[in-house]
Motif scaffolding. Structure first.
Motif, PDB file in Angstrom:
ATOM      1  N   SER A  92       0.823  -1.195   0.000  1.00  0.00           N
ATOM      2  CA  SER A  92       0.000   0.000   0.000  1.00  0.00           C
ATOM      3  C   SER A  92       0.867   1.259   0.000  1.00  0.00           C
ATOM      4  CB  SER A  92      -0.918   0.029   1.225  1.00  0.00           C
ATOM      5  OG  SER A  92      -1.542   1.295   1.339  1.00  0.00           O
ATOM      6  N   PRO A  93       0.569   2.236  -0.871  1.00  0.00           N
ATOM      7  CA  PRO A  93       1.326   3.492  -0.844  1.00  0.00           C
ATOM      8  C   PRO A  93       1.060   4.311   0.409  1.00  0.00           C
ATOM      9  CG  PRO A  93      -0.544   3.653  -2.342  1.00  0.00           C
ATOM     10  CD  PRO A  93      -0.460   2.223  -1.923  1.00  0.00           C
ATOM     11  N   LEU A  94       0.077   3.909   1.208  1.00  0.00           N
ATOM     12  CA  LEU A  94      -0.198   4.596   2.465  1.00  0.00           C
ATOM     13  C   LEU A  94       0.570   3.983   3.630  1.00  0.00           C
ATOM     14  CD1 LEU A  94      -4.064   5.019   2.097  1.00  0.00           C
ATOM     15  CD2 LEU A  94      -2.244   6.570   1.349  1.00  0.00           C
ATOM     16  N   LYS A  95       1.318   2.906   3.355  1.00  0.00           N
ATOM     17  CA  LYS A  95       2.080   2.224   4.410  1.00  0.00           C
ATOM     18  C   LYS A  95       3.585   2.355   4.225  1.00  0.00           C
ATOM     19  CE  LYS A  95      -1.495   0.549   6.608  1.00  0.00           C
ATOM     20  NZ  LYS A  95      -1.843   1.038   7.960  1.00  0.00           N
ATOM     21  N   ASP A  96       4.041   2.507   2.976  1.00  0.00           N
ATOM     22  CA  ASP A  96       5.479   2.492   2.718  1.00  0.00           C
ATOM     23  C   ASP A  96       5.749   3.234   1.412  1.00  0.00           C
ATOM     24  OD1 ASP A  96       8.176   1.943   2.334  1.00  0.00           O
ATOM     25  OD2 ASP A  96       8.000  -0.166   2.907  1.00  0.00           O
ATOM     26  N   ILE A  97       6.695   4.176   1.426  1.00  0.00           N
ATOM     27  CA  ILE A  97       7.029   4.903   0.207  1.00  0.00           C
ATOM     28  C   ILE A  97       7.597   3.965  -0.850  1.00  0.00           C
ATOM     29  CG2 ILE A  97       9.401   5.510   0.841  1.00  0.00           C
ATOM     30  CD1 ILE A  97       6.806   7.834  -0.858  1.00  0.00           C
ATOM     31  N   ALA A  98       8.139   2.837  -0.444  1.00  0.00           N
ATOM     32  CA  ALA A  98       8.673   1.857  -1.396  1.00  0.00           C
ATOM     33  C   ALA A  98       7.571   1.188  -2.202  1.00  0.00           C
ATOM     34  CB  ALA A  98       9.490   0.804  -0.652  1.00  0.00           C
ATOM     35  N   ALA A  99       6.315   1.401  -1.834  1.00  0.00           N
ATOM     36  CA  ALA A  99       5.202   0.793  -2.571  1.00  0.00           C
ATOM     37  C   ALA A  99       5.207   1.195  -4.037  1.00  0.00           C
ATOM     38  CB  ALA A  99       3.872   1.195  -1.933  1.00  0.00           C
ATOM     39  N   TYR A 100       5.684   2.397  -4.336  1.00  0.00           N
ATOM     40  CA  TYR A 100       5.668   2.868  -5.717  1.00  0.00           C
ATOM     41  C   TYR A 100       6.631   2.097  -6.605  1.00  0.00           C
ATOM     42  CZ  TYR A 100       2.927   6.695  -3.812  1.00  0.00           C
ATOM     43  OH  TYR A 100       1.945   7.433  -3.186  1.00  0.00           O
ATOM     44  N   ASP A 101       7.481   1.301  -5.988  1.00  0.00           N
ATOM     45  CA  ASP A 101       8.362   0.416  -6.749  1.00  0.00           C
ATOM     46  C   ASP A 101       7.896  -1.032  -6.654  1.00  0.00           C
ATOM     47  OD1 ASP A 101      10.460   0.070  -8.490  1.00  0.00           O
ATOM     48  OD2 ASP A 101      12.009   0.019  -6.942  1.00  0.00           O
ATOM     49  N   SER A 102       6.646  -1.238  -6.177  1.00  0.00           N
ATOM     50  CA  SER A 102       6.130  -2.594  -6.031  1.00  0.00           C
ATOM     51  C   SER A 102       5.007  -2.888  -7.024  1.00  0.00           C
ATOM     52  CB  SER A 102       5.616  -2.815  -4.597  1.00  0.00           C
ATOM     53  OG  SER A 102       4.381  -2.155  -4.386  1.00  0.00           O
ATOM     54  N   VAL A 103       4.900  -2.068  -8.065  1.00  0.00           N
ATOM     55  CA  VAL A 103       3.855  -2.269  -9.068  1.00  0.00           C
ATOM     56  C   VAL A 103       4.073  -3.619  -9.761  1.00  0.00           C
ATOM     57  CG1 VAL A 103       2.846  -1.415 -11.221  1.00  0.00           C
ATOM     58  CG2 VAL A 103       3.558   0.195  -9.430  1.00  0.00           C
ATOM     59  N   VAL A 104       2.995  -4.371  -9.905  1.00  0.00           N
ATOM     60  CA  VAL A 104       3.044  -5.674 -10.574  1.00  0.00           C
ATOM     61  C   VAL A 104       2.483  -5.571 -11.985  1.00  0.00           C
ATOM     62  CG1 VAL A 104       2.205  -8.058 -10.483  1.00  0.00           C
ATOM     63  CG2 VAL A 104       2.805  -6.862  -8.365  1.00  0.00           C
ATOM     64  N   THR A 105       1.338  -4.932 -12.087  1.00  0.00           N
ATOM     65  CA  THR A 105       0.607  -4.855 -13.351  1.00  0.00           C
ATOM     66  C   THR A 105       0.007  -3.462 -13.500  1.00  0.00           C
ATOM     67  OG1 THR A 105       0.032  -7.195 -13.214  1.00  0.00           O
ATOM     68  CG2 THR A 105      -1.307  -5.865 -14.683  1.00  0.00           C
ATOM     69  N   LEU A 106      -0.091  -2.992 -14.736  1.00  0.00           N
ATOM     70  CA  LEU A 106      -0.728  -1.713 -15.023  1.00  0.00           C
ATOM     71  C   LEU A 106      -1.850  -1.910 -16.029  1.00  0.00           C
ATOM     72  CD1 LEU A 106       2.653  -1.322 -15.128  1.00  0.00           C
ATOM     73  CD2 LEU A 106       1.983   1.077 -15.293  1.00  0.00           C
ATOM     74  N   TRP A 107      -2.831  -1.015 -15.969  1.00  0.00           N
ATOM     75  CA  TRP A 107      -3.828  -0.878 -17.030  1.00  0.00           C
ATOM     76  C   TRP A 107      -3.722   0.554 -17.538  1.00  0.00           C
ATOM     77  CZ3 TRP A 107      -4.394  -3.947 -12.853  1.00  0.00           C
ATOM     78  CH2 TRP A 107      -4.767  -5.275 -13.094  1.00  0.00           C
ATOM     79  N   VAL A 108      -3.489   0.697 -18.811  1.00  0.00           N
ATOM     80  CA  VAL A 108      -3.296   2.009 -19.427  1.00  0.00           C
ATOM     81  C   VAL A 108      -4.376   2.185 -20.480  1.00  0.00           C
ATOM     82  CG1 VAL A 108      -1.675   3.545 -20.580  1.00  0.00           C
ATOM     83  CG2 VAL A 108      -0.817   1.721 -19.074  1.00  0.00           C
ATOM     84  N   GLY A 109      -5.352   3.017 -20.185  1.00  0.00           N
ATOM     85  CA  GLY A 109      -6.499   3.118 -21.076  1.00  0.00           C
ATOM     86  C   GLY A 109      -7.178   1.776 -21.264  1.00  0.00           C
ATOM     87  N   GLY A 110      -7.170   0.980 -20.191  1.00  0.00           N
ATOM     88  CA  GLY A 110      -7.799  -0.341 -20.225  1.00  0.00           C
ATOM     89  C   GLY A 110      -6.914  -1.443 -20.742  1.00  0.00           C
ATOM     90  N   LYS A 111      -5.760  -1.116 -21.313  1.00  0.00           N
ATOM     91  CA  LYS A 111      -4.841  -2.136 -21.816  1.00  0.00           C
ATOM     92  C   LYS A 111      -3.956  -2.622 -20.678  1.00  0.00           C
ATOM     93  CE  LYS A 111      -4.677  -0.166 -26.481  1.00  0.00           C
ATOM     94  NZ  LYS A 111      -3.810   0.470 -27.514  1.00  0.00           N
TER      95      LYS A 111
END
Length: 493
Positions: free
Chosen positions: A463-482
């Motif tokens: 969670s980005p509300l628990k640890d600033i390192a969360a922003y480097d823990s992204v697994v998957t993205l949806w970009v315009g639904g893709k």
């Protein structure tokens, strides 16, 4: 076949990273914890339906059922957030290279621009705002990439004749390079005769930005620095005309100002956004604590809801030349092609270091010169955070010819700097999402997990509300639904 083999037999690769890069039809993302900035009091399990590139439904609670025909994505209990926004980029510039060096390395330049949209996405930035449109072709090519952040821009910057940043260009080409300038009758002798005063009023310049599709207009209150000091600068009367024209055309007014004096002038003139933190306090530079006069200005900024871009990574980006570990950071290799990284590590690639340091002991002189501005900047941000001011994430990528300002990575480092300066994790999250969206009037499209918004979403392990390192823990993205696995966005050859 290689990807399929890896997905079947690797014990360490996440199931989500093996999902196809482009899902067809509706997508049902379930078993996630929804983290949306307008509802930080309700972090709860839920599901999101994506159709035609938008969020079609948001269901809170664990019992929601998958709509018929939708592709199921099990979020494994991870955290689903809106995509991030960087509201200060310059897409035309190649970091670490002069214009001449970039022209001499066409293949390397091409590789960089192919990777550019993916680098922003790798660190979760699904919307970027180009504050100074220098080459429309760069944005057009950016938008032709199969997967790219949404780009909005401020058109050509509205600059004062022979002032900042026109002064960087040679006199014989500066008016052609910075065509959207404000005519100054006092400088008529130095302005080429083909430029008519009536075509270069504040109203005419703002109108050009509007016609070019800009959502904002950028101007400057800057005396200059180094060898270029005491540059011509617009006064209050001219700035008032810019303010009125921006209001008439419905554009956000962004003003470059990085000192106590210039930010005071920008606030008095009615700027909507201050582009840069307050590095310089003028006569108060030697004060150890935040002076009362500056607190009064910051109180006004907070009360008026002016968008404040700390751009803390700008100075840290210059320090990268004096940090032997910087180019070995794994994040650097994720956002620039291998050939460019190798060039950065060469003697030629470190050319800008000499310009930064000047004479004497290079590392010691350069680092010592940056300590005080960094301290002052952090003190200002801490005070604004204590007032819950409208701070927005912005990087000025690349702010100068430094390899310390790399796309995507720069934003991730900026988030860390802002938190270290005193912003809470919730404030950082809002600065990267809803604050930016509201400030630039994009909140009807992005920045929250709500029905009808663009399906620009991040799935984080933490969670980005628990640890600033969360922003480097992204697994998957949806970009315009893709849908795309983050690992697939990293730089290759």
């Amino acid at each position: 076949m290689k990807l399929l083999f890896a997905c079947l037999f690797s014990t360490t690769l996440s199931l989500l990273s093996c999902l196809p890069a482009f899902a067809s039809g509706a997508i049902w993302i379930t078993n996630v914890k929804l983290v949306s900035p307008e509802r930080l009091d309700r972090i709860e399990r839920g599901s999101v339906l994506i159709e035609d590139g938008r969020i079609a439904a948001v269901e809170r609670g664990a019992r929601a059922r998958k709509p018929a025909g939708a592709t199921l994505v099990d979020g494994k209990g991870y955290f689903l957030t809106p995509g991030l926004i960087d509201s200060h980029v310059h897409l035309h510039a190649v970091p670490g290279m002069s214009a001449e060096q970039a022209a001499a390395q066409p293949l390397m330049q091409q590789q960089y621009f192919r990777q550019l949209p993916r680098s922003f996405l790798y660190y979760g930035f699904t919307t970027v705002i180009d504050l100074a449109l220098a080459d429309r072709g760069v944005i057009d090519r950016f938008n032709q990439a199969p997967l790219h952040p949404q780009v909005v821009h401020c058109g050509e910057p509205l600059v004062f004749a022979n002032g900042y940043p026109m002064s960087f260009a040679a006199p014989k080409v500066r008016f052609e390079t910075f065509n959207n300038f404000i005519y100054d009758p006092k400088q008529a002798a130095s302005i080429p005769s083909q430029y008519r005063p009536e075509a270069h009023t504040p109203e005419a310049g703002v109108a050009r930005v509007k016609r070019a599709g800009g959502i904002c207009v950028k101007t400057h209150i800057e005396h200059g620095f180094g060898r270029e000091r005491n540059l011509p600068m617009m006064g209050p009367a001219v700035f008032a005309q810019v303010r009125a024209a921006a209001t008439d055309h419905g554009l956000v007014l962004v003003t470059h100002a990085n000192s106590f004096k210039t930010q005071t002038a920008a606030v008095a003139a009615g700027a909507d956004v201050l582009a840069h933190g307050m590095w310089h306090w003028g006569a108060l530079d030697n004060e150890a604590e935040l002076p009362a006069q500056i607190k009064t200005l910051l109180d006004d900024i907070a009360a008026k809801g002016i968008g404040y871009q700390p751009t803390m990574q700008v100075l840290y980006g210059l320090r990268a030349y004096f940090d032997p570990a910087y180019l070995n950071d794994p994040g650097v290799a994720k956002v620039v092609p291998k050939a460019m990284l190798a060039w950065f590590q060469s003697a030629e690639g470190k050319w800008f270091k000499e310009e930064l340091a000047g004479d004497g002991e290079i590392d010691a002189v350069a680092l010592k010169g940056m300590e005080a501005p960094l301290r002052r900047q952090a003190q200002v941000i801490a005070y604004l955070a204590s007032k819950n001011a409208n701070i927005v994430v912005a990087t000025d990528t690349p702010s100068s010819p430094t390899f310390g300002n790399l796309p995507g990575l720069n934003g991730n480092l900026e988030l860390r700097r802002m938190h270290a300066a005193g912003m809470s994790l919730a404030q950082v999250f809002k600065a990267a999402t809803i604050n930016n969206a509201r400030t630039f009037k994009l909140d009807a499209q992005v920045a929250t997990i709500e029905k009808g918004k663009n399906a620009d979403l991040l799935l984080m392990r933490t969670s980005p509300l628990k640890d600033i390192a969360a922003y480097d823990s992204v697994v998957t993205l949806w970009v315009g639904g893709k849908q795309v696995a983050r690992a697939q966005l990293a730089a290759g050859e």
